[in-house]
Design a protein around this motif. Structure first.
Motif, mmCIF file in Angstrom:
data_model
loop_
_atom_site.group_PDB
_atom_site.id
_atom_site.type_symbol
_atom_site.label_atom_id
_atom_site.label_comp_id
_atom_site.label_asym_id
_atom_site.label_seq_id
_atom_site.Cartn_x
_atom_site.Cartn_y
_atom_site.Cartn_z
ATOM 1 N N ARG A 253 0.940 -1.051 0.170
ATOM 2 C CA ARG A 253 -0.010 0.002 0.156
ATOM 3 C C ARG A 253 0.825 1.098 -0.026
ATOM 4 O O ARG A 253 1.297 1.571 1.050
ATOM 5 C CB ARG A 253 -0.899 0.007 1.171
ATOM 6 C CG ARG A 253 -1.804 1.181 1.379
ATOM 7 C CD ARG A 253 -2.674 1.248 2.475
ATOM 8 N NE ARG A 253 -1.610 1.787 3.692
ATOM 9 C CZ ARG A 253 -2.291 2.049 4.709
ATOM 10 N NH1 ARG A 253 -3.464 1.785 5.054
ATOM 11 N NH2 ARG A 253 -1.326 2.434 5.561
ATOM 12 N N LEU A 258 -5.166 2.572 -1.127
ATOM 13 C CA LEU A 258 -5.701 1.504 -2.033
ATOM 14 C C LEU A 258 -4.273 0.489 -1.990
ATOM 15 O O LEU A 258 -2.957 0.849 -2.332
ATOM 16 C CB LEU A 258 -5.994 1.715 -3.611
ATOM 17 C CG LEU A 258 -6.111 0.569 -4.340
ATOM 18 C CD1 LEU A 258 -7.548 0.161 -3.947
ATOM 19 C CD2 LEU A 258 -6.324 1.039 -6.004
ATOM 20 N N ASN A 270 -6.557 -5.413 -6.431
ATOM 21 C CA ASN A 270 -6.479 -4.180 -5.567
ATOM 22 C C ASN A 270 -7.725 -4.379 -4.507
ATOM 23 O O ASN A 270 -8.865 -4.740 -4.664
ATOM 24 C CB ASN A 270 -7.032 -2.868 -6.449
ATOM 25 C CG ASN A 270 -5.939 -2.941 -7.542
ATOM 26 O OD1 ASN A 270 -4.744 -3.049 -7.387
ATOM 27 N ND2 ASN A 270 -6.218 -2.431 -8.672
ATOM 28 N N ALA A 272 -9.378 -2.378 -0.864
ATOM 29 C CA ALA A 272 -9.322 -1.120 -0.111
ATOM 30 C C ALA A 272 -8.787 -1.276 1.266
ATOM 31 O O ALA A 272 -9.047 -2.196 1.982
ATOM 32 C CB ALA A 272 -10.793 -0.681 0.048
#
Length: 372
Positions: A253, A258, A270, A272
């Motif tokens: 990260r 992201l 990807n 969060a």
């Protein structure tokens, strides 16, 4: 609705709370806990704002204890309590009482807070800054089932980690530990998909960030493998790389929001993984009021067992770079061998030419001598 009380008592504050609820038409108490915030005047606004946002999920009576500094000996000897009672829209979904203590009352804050606690409801004490090392032995901390601190605000987080490990009591927790919850969930889910054994781990993050140390200690404690810490520019945690017998696993990260999860034999994904604000962290801690055994085990693992953080290139990254450069190195070696062969053959080809030229010179000299 706000009610200001000057040089008051805890009894008068309780009466003001009842009066405020009746005025706004909500005489019933629908709160689930008492949140005591111990802070200073400088950080009171931010702490109260975070508590009001967290109260949407956990309706509570919030008591903000602000210990004011008295300048003169006369003021320090005199006990005084000022209070500000907030109910309705000014207090989120609960009630808020801001208590400003002066003089001798500072040393007896627990006597002021105790009559204002909700009956038969759990108590949580939160120190946004300047938390005591042994929170359970603090007079206010002794009233609570859960004690929340934040080592990120400490001047020396590494020393603070070691001190908190020695003074840990069931019910202690820290927002630096709460910050790594998404990382722990993501890494645990990734390892569940791979029936592999982890042999080496690297945790990368910014310097003087206790969350980096806590995540590294958690991985070392749970996986029983060596864990190295690498320093980066941040923000916060930036990467975790694990070497397994099924291939490398990396959670990277770089921008603080992201992250990219890379696993051997699977496409990159990807996910969060944004940095959460204080209100979200506090709301998470208020969801559970029992002792956190995982945090206790991680804290007692000891930050000194991890060694010093490094700034050099990671070993796993260097290994990946070496494997990527192998074809280029082989090609370079082949080209160098070809050039060497050509150079040698060119030298041998030119040698006879030099020899024939010498013979021609010698023959010319002989013919000149004969003519003479």
């Amino acid at each position: 609705m706000k009610i200001d009380l000057t040089e008051t008592t805890a009894s008068k504050v309780n009466k003001a709370l009842v009066q405020g609820r009746r005025t706004i038409g909500t005489p019933a108490i629908g709160m689930v806990l008492t949140l005591v915030i111990v802070t200073d005047e400088e950080n009171a606004y931010d702490a109260l704002k975070a508590a009001n946002e967290a109260s949407r999920e956990h309706p509570s009576r919030t008591l903000v204890v602000i210990k004011r500094v008295s300048r003169s000996p006369r003021d320090r000897a005199k006990a005084r309590l000022d209070a500000e009672v907030r109910v309705g829209a000014d207090a989120g979904t609960g009630e808020t009482v801001v208590l400003r203590l002066y003089g001798e009352a500072i040393n007896h804050a627990q006597s002021v807070v105790l009559p204002l606690l909700l009956p038969d409801a759990p108590v949580v004490v939160w120190w946004p800054v300047n938390a005591p090392v042994d929170a359970a032995r603090d007079p206010l901390g002794a009233l609570a089932q859960r004690r929340v601190t934040d080592m990120y605000t400490a001047e020396n987080p590494l020393r603070e980690l070691a001190e908190r490990a020695e003074a840990y009591s069931p019910g202690d927790t820290d927002l630096s530990w709460t910050r790594v919850t998404p990382w722990r969930s993501m890494l645990a889910a990734a390892l569940d998909q791979l029936p592999c054994k982890v042999s080496e781990v690297e945790v990368e993050g910014e310097e003087f960030n206790p969350s980096v140390e806590l995540l590294a200690m958690w991985l070392a404690d749970r996986l029983n493998v060596p864990v190295r810490r690498l320093l980066s520019a941040g923000p916060g945690l930036t990467a975790v790389r694990m070497e397994t017998d099924c291939g490398p696993v990396a959670l990277d990260r770089a921008d603080g929001s992201l992250a990219t999860l890379a696993m051997q034999g699977q496409p990159d994904r990807n996910v969060a993984l944004k940095r959460r604000d204080t209100a979200e962290l506090l709301a998470e801690e208020l969801r559970r009021l029992d002792p956190d055994d995982t945090y206790a085990s991680t804290l007692k693992y000891g930050v000194d067992r991890l060694g010093e953080p490094e700034r050099a290139q990671t070993a796993l990254a260097a290994r990946a770079a070496e494997s990527a450069d192998e074809p280029v190195t082989e090609a370079a070696d082949a080209a160098e061998a070809t050039d060497s062969a050509e150079a040698k053959s060119g030298t041998k080809a030119k040698a006879p030419a030099k020899k024939s030229a010498a013979k021609k010179t010698a023959s010319k000299a002989d013919s000149k001598a004969d003519s003479e």
